[in-house]
Design an enzyme around this catalytic site. Structure first.
Site, PDB file in Angstrom:
ATOM      1  N   ARG A 244      -7.762  18.978 -27.770  1.00 40.75           N
ATOM      2  CA  ARG A 244      -7.631  18.394 -29.182  1.00 40.75           C
ATOM      3  C   ARG A 244      -7.984  17.054 -28.822  1.00 40.75           C
ATOM      4  O   ARG A 244      -7.468  16.249 -27.721  1.00 40.75           O
ATOM      5  CB  ARG A 244      -6.310  18.377 -29.716  1.00 40.75           C
ATOM      6  CG  ARG A 244      -5.912  19.874 -30.580  1.00 40.75           C
ATOM      7  CD  ARG A 244      -7.001  20.280 -31.430  1.00 40.75           C
ATOM      8  NE  ARG A 244      -6.664  21.388 -32.063  1.00 40.75           N
ATOM      9  CZ  ARG A 244      -6.889  22.469 -31.968  1.00 40.75           C
ATOM     10  NH1 ARG A 244      -7.921  22.744 -30.867  1.00 40.75           N
ATOM     11  NH2 ARG A 244      -6.422  23.501 -32.575  1.00 40.75           N
ATOM     12  N   GLU A 273     -13.836  13.798 -35.059  1.00 43.92           N
ATOM     13  CA  GLU A 273     -14.680  14.949 -34.707  1.00 43.92           C
ATOM     14  C   GLU A 273     -15.702  15.022 -35.671  1.00 43.92           C
ATOM     15  O   GLU A 273     -15.454  15.444 -36.912  1.00 43.92           O
ATOM     16  CB  GLU A 273     -14.090  16.135 -34.287  1.00 43.92           C
ATOM     17  CG  GLU A 273     -14.786  17.127 -33.665  1.00 43.92           C
ATOM     18  CD  GLU A 273     -14.082  17.967 -33.038  1.00 43.92           C
ATOM     19  OE1 GLU A 273     -13.955  19.266 -33.688  1.00 43.92           O
ATOM     20  OE2 GLU A 273     -13.490  17.960 -31.906  1.00 43.92           O
ATOM     21  N   HIS A 292     -17.572  20.895 -30.013  1.00 46.62           N
ATOM     22  CA  HIS A 292     -16.400  22.102 -30.161  1.00 46.62           C
ATOM     23  C   HIS A 292     -16.958  23.520 -30.085  1.00 46.62           C
ATOM     24  O   HIS A 292     -16.634  24.105 -31.134  1.00 46.62           O
ATOM     25  CB  HIS A 292     -15.978  21.647 -31.592  1.00 46.62           C
ATOM     26  CG  HIS A 292     -14.511  22.165 -31.633  1.00 46.62           C
ATOM     27  ND1 HIS A 292     -13.596  21.351 -32.273  1.00 46.62           N
ATOM     28  CD2 HIS A 292     -13.747  23.137 -31.148  1.00 46.62           C
ATOM     29  CE1 HIS A 292     -12.274  21.984 -32.023  1.00 46.62           C
ATOM     30  NE2 HIS A 292     -12.261  22.855 -31.432  1.00 46.62           N
TER      31      HIS A 292
END
Length: 334
Positions: A244, A273, A292
């Site tokens: 994370r 993000e 991601h």
């Protein structure tokens, strides 16, 4: 016959379950309503058949199972979540009701473990750094002139030995490396089970050639990686984050990487993000960003859906679940 429902956004339904999983569930249960029912549809007039739902299949794009929704599903007994962490959907009311939960987090961990292992192995020879130089110079430097560390006797530091960290440690057993791990929730003897040595977080950064983050984002881990700890990294170390973005103070990271061009950062997650358009993470030559993608994507998602269908069959037969999640386990999820 058990009454089941799929409540999940259509795109995620197709990614995770699809017609094959729907048919497998329908063979042993009566699937109520449209499959899937969208979260938006729940916001309006609740369909009456919700009162008969005993088993719920969901995943990314799931509704929050709060008191209001649970009141409309008084017979709900089990939830099968075809994705990773359940933290975004489970409330205290679920535990008070005694609802059983199963998550495909262990299946979602598989591609993250594979991605991380690949990143570690490629980092040994600073592959991204040298690929960039080849492109810039349109040629090769003499091999003897290159500064290339190798993985022989390297030390790998893992922050957390949850599903992913443990999987990485186990895969690294086949290589000639030393594995350090920091996980305050484990007893000392549990580290050796996966071939790791217990270390403090500072020791992890001081001693490791590669540091890889696998901790959940909790209040106590928010911003745990700051400038002081980053400054402990060895020359030519590699820093990997597939966990994370919030574990790292981004401003500290960018300042550090500006001043330590010898350190390479492999970042699959950031906070925010994606990074803001003015973020230096896009510009620094020793930063390598991916969007991601370490977790399940594409056909990998069907592995999670299939696992939850198999879990449902175990539930229907009265067998123990393979991927059940307790309240205590949920507290450690990302």
């Amino acid at each position: 016959m058990i009454h089941a429902a799929f409540i999940i956004e259509p795109g995620h339904f197709n990614d995770i379950y699809g017609a094959e999983c729907l048919a497998a569930v329908s063979a042993h249960a009566r699937v109520l309503g449209p499959a899937p029912l969208t979260v938006a549809a729940l916001a309006g007039h609740a369909p009456g058949w919700l009162r008969e739902v005993e088993v719920l299949f969901t995943g990314w794009g799931s509704p929050l199972l709060d008191e209001s929704l649970l009141a409309r599903m008084p017979k709900l007994r089990a939830v099968f979540y075809g994705a990773g962490s359940l933290r975004s959907i489970v409330t205290a009311a679920c535990w008070e009701r005694g609802i059983i939960f199963s998550s495909a987090a262990a299946l979602n961990a598989v591609p993250v473990v594979e991605f991380t292992l690949g990143a570690i192995l490629l980092s040994f020879k600073r592959v991204w750094h040298h690929a960039r130089l080849v492109r810039e110079k349109r040629g090769y430097e003499p091999l003897r002139a290159l500064s290339i560390p190798t993985g022989w006797n390297a030390t790998i530091g893992l922050l957390s030995l949850g599903l992913i960290g443990r999987g990485v440690a186990e895969r690294l057993r086949t290589f000639n490396v030393r594995v350090l791990a920091h996980d305050p929730l484990l007893a000392p003897g549990q580290f050796s089970e996966v071939g790791a040595e217990s270390a403090t977080l500072d020791e992890l950064f001081e001693r490791s050639d590669v540091v890889s983050l696998h901790a959940p984002l909790l209040p106590e881990t928010l911003g745990i990686i700051d400038r002081r700890r980053l400054d402990l990294l060895k020359p030519s170390a590699t820093f990997i984050n597939t966990a994370r973005g919030g574990l790292v103070r981004e401003s500290d990271l960018t300042d550090f990487l500006q001043q330590r061009p010898d350190v390479q950062a492999i970042l699959d997650v950031t906070d925010p993000e994606p990074p803001g358009p003015d973020s230096l993470l896009y510009e620094l030559p020793n930063v390598f960003l991916t969007p991601h993608i370490a977790g399940s994507i594409g056909v990998e998602c069907r592995r999670m859906g299939r696992a939850m269908v198999d879990e449902f069959h175990r539930y229907a037969r009265g067998e123990a679940l393979a991927y059940g999640v307790t309240r205590e386990q949920l507290a450690r999820m990302a």
